[in-house]
Design a protein around this motif. Structure first.
Motif, PDB file in Angstrom:
ATOM      1  N   ALA A  44      28.393 -14.776   0.358  1.00 26.40           N
ATOM      2  CA  ALA A  44      29.112 -15.265   1.546  1.00 26.40           C
ATOM      3  C   ALA A  44      28.522 -14.690   2.825  1.00 26.40           C
ATOM      4  CB  ALA A  44      30.596 -14.912   1.435  1.00 26.40           C
ATOM      5  N   TRP A  45      28.183 -13.414   2.800  1.00 31.52           N
ATOM      6  CA  TRP A  45      27.597 -12.801   3.997  1.00 31.52           C
ATOM      7  C   TRP A  45      26.223 -13.385   4.307  1.00 31.52           C
ATOM      8  CZ3 TRP A  45      28.835  -6.862   3.404  1.00 31.52           C
ATOM      9  CH2 TRP A  45      30.214  -6.680   3.547  1.00 31.52           C
ATOM     10  N   LEU A  46      25.482 -13.776   3.280  1.00 30.76           N
ATOM     11  CA  LEU A  46      24.191 -14.435   3.517  1.00 30.76           C
ATOM     12  C   LEU A  46      24.390 -15.844   4.060  1.00 30.76           C
ATOM     13  CD1 LEU A  46      22.181 -13.425   0.326  1.00 30.76           C
ATOM     14  CD2 LEU A  46      21.684 -12.724   2.674  1.00 30.76           C
ATOM     15  N   ARG A  47      25.353 -16.545   3.512  1.00 34.53           N
ATOM     16  CA  ARG A  47      25.593 -17.932   3.918  1.00 34.53           C
ATOM     17  C   ARG A  47      26.217 -18.027   5.305  1.00 34.53           C
ATOM     18  NH1 ARG A  47      25.756 -23.168   3.342  1.00 34.53           N
ATOM     19  NH2 ARG A  47      27.662 -24.375   3.103  1.00 34.53           N
ATOM     20  N   TYR A  48      27.095 -17.092   5.622  1.00 36.89           N
ATOM     21  CA  TYR A  48      27.786 -17.087   6.918  1.00 36.89           C
ATOM     22  C   TYR A  48      27.509 -15.753   7.614  1.00 36.89           C
ATOM     23  CZ  TYR A  48      30.137 -20.862   4.479  1.00 36.89           C
ATOM     24  OH  TYR A  48      30.397 -22.002   3.756  1.00 36.89           O
ATOM     25  N   TRP A  98      25.188 -19.327  -5.219  1.00 37.02           N
ATOM     26  CA  TRP A  98      24.374 -18.170  -4.861  1.00 37.02           C
ATOM     27  C   TRP A  98      24.823 -16.930  -5.622  1.00 37.02           C
ATOM     28  CZ3 TRP A  98      23.331 -18.191   1.156  1.00 37.02           C
ATOM     29  CH2 TRP A  98      22.602 -19.346   1.482  1.00 37.02           C
ATOM     30  N   ALA A  99      26.121 -16.744  -5.770  1.00 36.67           N
ATOM     31  CA  ALA A  99      26.637 -15.594  -6.529  1.00 36.67           C
ATOM     32  C   ALA A  99      26.180 -15.672  -7.982  1.00 36.67           C
ATOM     33  CB  ALA A  99      28.158 -15.535  -6.451  1.00 36.67           C
ATOM     34  N   ASP A 161      17.687 -23.175  -4.542  1.00 40.41           N
ATOM     35  CA  ASP A 161      16.572 -23.338  -3.603  1.00 40.41           C
ATOM     36  C   ASP A 161      16.944 -22.883  -2.195  1.00 40.41           C
ATOM     37  OD1 ASP A 161      15.009 -24.330  -5.637  1.00 40.41           O
ATOM     38  OD2 ASP A 161      15.324 -26.436  -5.092  1.00 40.41           O
ATOM     39  N   ARG A 162      18.174 -23.158  -1.788  1.00 37.08           N
ATOM     40  CA  ARG A 162      18.623 -22.736  -0.457  1.00 37.08           C
ATOM     41  C   ARG A 162      18.701 -21.215  -0.363  1.00 37.08           C
ATOM     42  NH1 ARG A 162      23.745 -26.300   0.918  1.00 37.08           N
ATOM     43  NH2 ARG A 162      23.616 -25.154   2.866  1.00 37.08           N
TER      44      ARG A 162
END
Length: 175
Positions: A44-48, A98-99, A161-162
């Motif tokens: 979550a911290w990477l995404r936001y 991602w997790a 991939d993201r």
């Protein structure tokens, strides 16, 4: 404006631990939950990465668990009360994916945690993700399903991939 990712993190971690439950008793459940929460927090911290990102997802909502439920064959039903599963609307599919990647690839987990250093979420707060990046035998045993690469592959592959793009060379996080 909500700039706190805790509802998203809690719901996504809960989804992961329900889809891939602990093997064992109460201690195993607690260890599994901690690992899921650490992986989801990093994701979550990477995404936001900024407060603005967190506030925007707080306003728009993360999307829910419908696609994840379908992919894993989970049955979110079981009660006629829609309130009983309202938390599922706070599940973030990308964060769950991602997790899952982080839980099944220790090196990727280390890279992700390293990418958070100096970011807005970790500033001024000592943050440890030991159970994610260096699980001991008890952690592994408790989360055998949660860390099984073959079982998590359908979820991990959704947005892997993201994540790799985010962690790739020259991809700095906005602090």
């Amino acid at each position: 404006m909500l700039a706190d990712l805790s509802p998203l993190i809690a719901a996504t971690a809960q989804w992961l631990t329900r889809a891939y439950p602990a093997s064992g008793g109460a201690l195993a459940s607690a260890l599994c939950e901690v690992q899921a929460r650490q992986a989801v927090t990093v994701a979550a911290w990477l995404r936001y990465p900024t407060q603005m990102d967190a506030a925007l997802v707080g306003m728009a909502g993360p999307g829910g668990s419908d696609r994840l439920d379908w992919i894993t064959g989970a049955d979110p039903g079981g009660t006629a009360d829609p309130e009983a599963h309202a938390w599922r609307t706070w599940v973030d599919e990308v964060v769950a994916s991602w997790a899952a990647c982080l839980l099944t690839d220790p090196e990727l987990a280390r890279q992700a945690v390293a990418a958070l250093v100096g970011g807005g979420h970790t500033a001024g707060t000592p943050t440890e993700f030991r159970r994610l990046v260096a699980p001991d035998a008890h952690d592994r045993q408790a989360a055998v399903l949660l860390r099984h690469p073959d079982l998590l592959a359908p979820v991990a592959e959704l947005h892997q991939d993201r994540l790799l793009d985010r962690l790739g060379p020259g991809q700095a996080l906005i602090a």
